[in-house]
Design a protein around this motif. Sequence first.
Motif, PDB file in Angstrom:
ATOM      1  N   HIS A   1       0.834  -1.204   0.000  1.00  0.00           N
ATOM      2  CA  HIS A   1       0.000   0.000   0.000  1.00  0.00           C
ATOM      3  C   HIS A   1       0.866   1.251   0.000  1.00  0.00           C
ATOM      4  O   HIS A   1       2.031   1.221   0.395  1.00  0.00           O
ATOM      5  CB  HIS A   1      -0.916   0.016   1.217  1.00  0.00           C
ATOM      6  CG  HIS A   1      -1.764  -1.213   1.338  1.00  0.00           C
ATOM      7  ND1 HIS A   1      -2.699  -1.560   0.386  1.00  0.00           N
ATOM      8  CD2 HIS A   1      -1.782  -2.193   2.272  1.00  0.00           C
ATOM      9  CE1 HIS A   1      -3.269  -2.694   0.747  1.00  0.00           C
ATOM     10  NE2 HIS A   1      -2.725  -3.110   1.873  1.00  0.00           N
TER      11      HIS A   1
ATOM     12  N   ASP B   1      -2.813   6.230   1.717  1.00  0.00           N
ATOM     13  CA  ASP B   1      -3.972   5.458   2.175  1.00  0.00           C
ATOM     14  C   ASP B   1      -4.185   5.747   3.672  1.00  0.00           C
ATOM     15  O   ASP B   1      -3.635   5.081   4.555  1.00  0.00           O
ATOM     16  CB  ASP B   1      -3.707   3.960   1.940  1.00  0.00           C
ATOM     17  CG  ASP B   1      -4.956   3.116   2.129  1.00  0.00           C
ATOM     18  OD1 ASP B   1      -5.816   3.528   2.945  1.00  0.00           O
ATOM     19  OD2 ASP B   1      -5.062   2.070   1.482  1.00  0.00           O
ATOM     20  N   ALA B   2      -4.978   6.787   3.951  1.00  0.00           N
ATOM     21  CA  ALA B   2      -5.097   7.320   5.318  1.00  0.00           C
ATOM     22  C   ALA B   2      -5.639   6.299   6.314  1.00  0.00           C
ATOM     23  O   ALA B   2      -5.138   6.203   7.448  1.00  0.00           O
ATOM     24  CB  ALA B   2      -5.974   8.561   5.308  1.00  0.00           C
ATOM     25  N   ASP B   3      -6.635   5.536   5.911  1.00  0.00           N
ATOM     26  CA  ASP B   3      -7.234   4.576   6.850  1.00  0.00           C
ATOM     27  C   ASP B   3      -6.252   3.456   7.205  1.00  0.00           C
ATOM     28  O   ASP B   3      -6.121   3.078   8.374  1.00  0.00           O
ATOM     29  CB  ASP B   3      -8.510   3.969   6.264  1.00  0.00           C
ATOM     30  CG  ASP B   3      -9.626   5.006   6.199  1.00  0.00           C
ATOM     31  OD1 ASP B   3      -9.491   6.045   6.876  1.00  0.00           O
ATOM     32  OD2 ASP B   3     -10.609   4.781   5.467  1.00  0.00           O
ATOM     33  N   ARG B   4      -5.567   2.956   6.183  1.00  0.00           N
ATOM     34  CA  ARG B   4      -4.594   1.878   6.446  1.00  0.00           C
ATOM     35  C   ARG B   4      -3.438   2.405   7.297  1.00  0.00           C
ATOM     36  O   ARG B   4      -2.930   1.716   8.175  1.00  0.00           O
ATOM     37  CB  ARG B   4      -4.076   1.295   5.136  1.00  0.00           C
ATOM     38  CG  ARG B   4      -5.059   0.315   4.510  1.00  0.00           C
ATOM     39  CD  ARG B   4      -4.316  -0.693   3.613  1.00  0.00           C
ATOM     40  NE  ARG B   4      -5.217  -1.749   3.192  1.00  0.00           N
ATOM     41  CZ  ARG B   4      -6.014  -1.668   2.109  1.00  0.00           C
ATOM     42  NH1 ARG B   4      -6.018  -0.581   1.371  1.00  0.00           N
ATOM     43  NH2 ARG B   4      -6.801  -2.683   1.792  1.00  0.00           N
TER      44      ARG B   4
ATOM     45  N   ALA C   1      -3.555   4.850   9.471  1.00  0.00           N
ATOM     46  CA  ALA C   1      -4.049   5.036  10.844  1.00  0.00           C
ATOM     47  C   ALA C   1      -4.086   3.702  11.585  1.00  0.00           C
ATOM     48  O   ALA C   1      -3.681   3.602  12.750  1.00  0.00           O
ATOM     49  CB  ALA C   1      -5.436   5.663  10.814  1.00  0.00           C
ATOM     50  N   HIS C   2      -4.537   2.665  10.882  1.00  0.00           N
ATOM     51  CA  HIS C   2      -4.601   1.332  11.507  1.00  0.00           C
ATOM     52  C   HIS C   2      -3.199   0.807  11.805  1.00  0.00           C
ATOM     53  O   HIS C   2      -2.930   0.258  12.880  1.00  0.00           O
ATOM     54  CB  HIS C   2      -5.369   0.377  10.580  1.00  0.00           C
ATOM     55  CG  HIS C   2      -5.546  -0.985  11.190  1.00  0.00           C
ATOM     56  ND1 HIS C   2      -4.778  -2.068  10.817  1.00  0.00           N
ATOM     57  CD2 HIS C   2      -6.371  -1.437  12.163  1.00  0.00           C
ATOM     58  CE1 HIS C   2      -5.130  -3.122  11.534  1.00  0.00           C
ATOM     59  NE2 HIS C   2      -6.097  -2.765  12.360  1.00  0.00           N
TER      60      HIS C   2
ATOM     61  N   LYS D   1      -1.788   2.285  14.874  1.00  0.00           N
ATOM     62  CA  LYS D   1      -2.402   1.788  16.108  1.00  0.00           C
ATOM     63  C   LYS D   1      -1.875   0.411  16.490  1.00  0.00           C
ATOM     64  O   LYS D   1      -1.831   0.049  17.665  1.00  0.00           O
ATOM     65  CB  LYS D   1      -3.917   1.721  15.892  1.00  0.00           C
ATOM     66  CG  LYS D   1      -4.705   1.847  17.156  1.00  0.00           C
ATOM     67  CD  LYS D   1      -6.164   2.064  16.847  1.00  0.00           C
ATOM     68  CE  LYS D   1      -6.894   2.574  18.053  1.00  0.00           C
ATOM     69  NZ  LYS D   1      -8.225   3.063  17.716  1.00  0.00           N
TER      70      LYS D   1
ATOM     71  N   ASN E   1      -0.853  12.968   8.506  1.00  0.00           N
ATOM     72  CA  ASN E   1      -2.177  12.389   8.799  1.00  0.00           C
ATOM     73  C   ASN E   1      -2.470  12.539  10.311  1.00  0.00           C
ATOM     74  O   ASN E   1      -1.798  11.936  11.142  1.00  0.00           O
ATOM     75  CB  ASN E   1      -2.131  10.902   8.393  1.00  0.00           C
ATOM     76  CG  ASN E   1      -3.410  10.151   8.686  1.00  0.00           C
ATOM     77  OD1 ASN E   1      -4.175  10.529   9.565  1.00  0.00           O
ATOM     78  ND2 ASN E   1      -3.629   9.071   7.951  1.00  0.00           N
TER      79      ASN E   1
ATOM     80  N   VAL F   1      -4.745  11.388  12.271  1.00  0.00           N
ATOM     81  CA  VAL F   1      -5.124  10.175  13.019  1.00  0.00           C
ATOM     82  C   VAL F   1      -3.871   9.346  13.322  1.00  0.00           C
ATOM     83  O   VAL F   1      -3.728   8.786  14.424  1.00  0.00           O
ATOM     84  CB  VAL F   1      -6.179   9.334  12.253  1.00  0.00           C
ATOM     85  CG1 VAL F   1      -6.657   8.170  13.112  1.00  0.00           C
ATOM     86  CG2 VAL F   1      -7.354  10.202  11.840  1.00  0.00           C
TER      87      VAL F   1
ATOM     88  N   ASN G   1      -2.582   8.370  17.025  1.00  0.00           N
ATOM     89  CA  ASN G   1      -2.334   6.975  17.399  1.00  0.00           C
ATOM     90  C   ASN G   1      -0.895   6.759  17.881  1.00  0.00           C
ATOM     91  O   ASN G   1      -0.652   5.987  18.811  1.00  0.00           O
ATOM     92  CB  ASN G   1      -2.663   6.041  16.224  1.00  0.00           C
ATOM     93  CG  ASN G   1      -4.153   5.992  15.950  1.00  0.00           C
ATOM     94  OD1 ASN G   1      -4.952   6.473  16.747  1.00  0.00           O
ATOM     95  ND2 ASN G   1      -4.543   5.425  14.818  1.00  0.00           N
TER      96      ASN G   1
END
Length: 128
Positions: free
Chosen positions: A47, A51-54, A56-57, A60, A87, A89, A93
């Motif tokens: 990735h 890819d902001a969501d990935r 952020a995950h 975390k 980012n 988030v 995190n």
Amino acid sequence: MIIAMDGPAASGKGTLGRKLAEKFDLAYLDTGALYRAVGLGLKRAGHGPEDADRAAHAAKTLDPDLLNDPELRSEQVGHMASIIAANPVVRANLLAFQRDFARHPPSGKAGAVLDGRDIGTVVCLMRM
Ligand SMILES: Nc1ncnc2c1ncn2[C@@H]1O[C@H](COP(=O)(O)OP(=O)(O)O)[C@@H](O)[C@H]1O
Ligand SMILES: Nc1ccn([C@@H]2O[C@H](COP(=O)(O)OP(=O)(O)O)[C@@H](O)[C@H]2O)c(=O)n1
């Protein structure tokens, strides 16, 4: 004791921070390495840093093994880290990881040295 090393890239934070940690027997955290580790994890999973969501995950569920990976220091991973660091988030995190390190330094050390761009201004405030 918490020692905050703030400053821009290549200002000597890591060099001085490591020496201080060694001299006073403190734990040392290069916080730029955390952003790089998120980038490396995304790269290995195929990735991109946008890819902001990935991202952020990944921040975390940071894999600590990546912090010792030689590829962490590559130019490509550094470039990914700078995109990822924008980012909010991801920043939130990784803040938890950094504060936990400062509050509970590993290996029973009596304190920690943290180096990065926002240690004194955000991560290690007086009342964190
Ligand atoms: N006090 C100093 N005098 C001269 N060169 C230094 C000094 N501190 C660090 N350097 C050199 O500057 C470069 C960047 O240092 P580094 O500690 O990696 O910075 P940062 O962690 O802020 O990115 C390295 O090549 C390092 O050897
Ligand atoms: N506390 C920190 C540390 C690094 N970073 C970002 O993470 C990326 C990688 O940092 P780096 O390992 O090259 O550390 P520097 O020596 O550039 O501070 C850079 O783009 C920094 O902007 C950050 O936003 N906050």
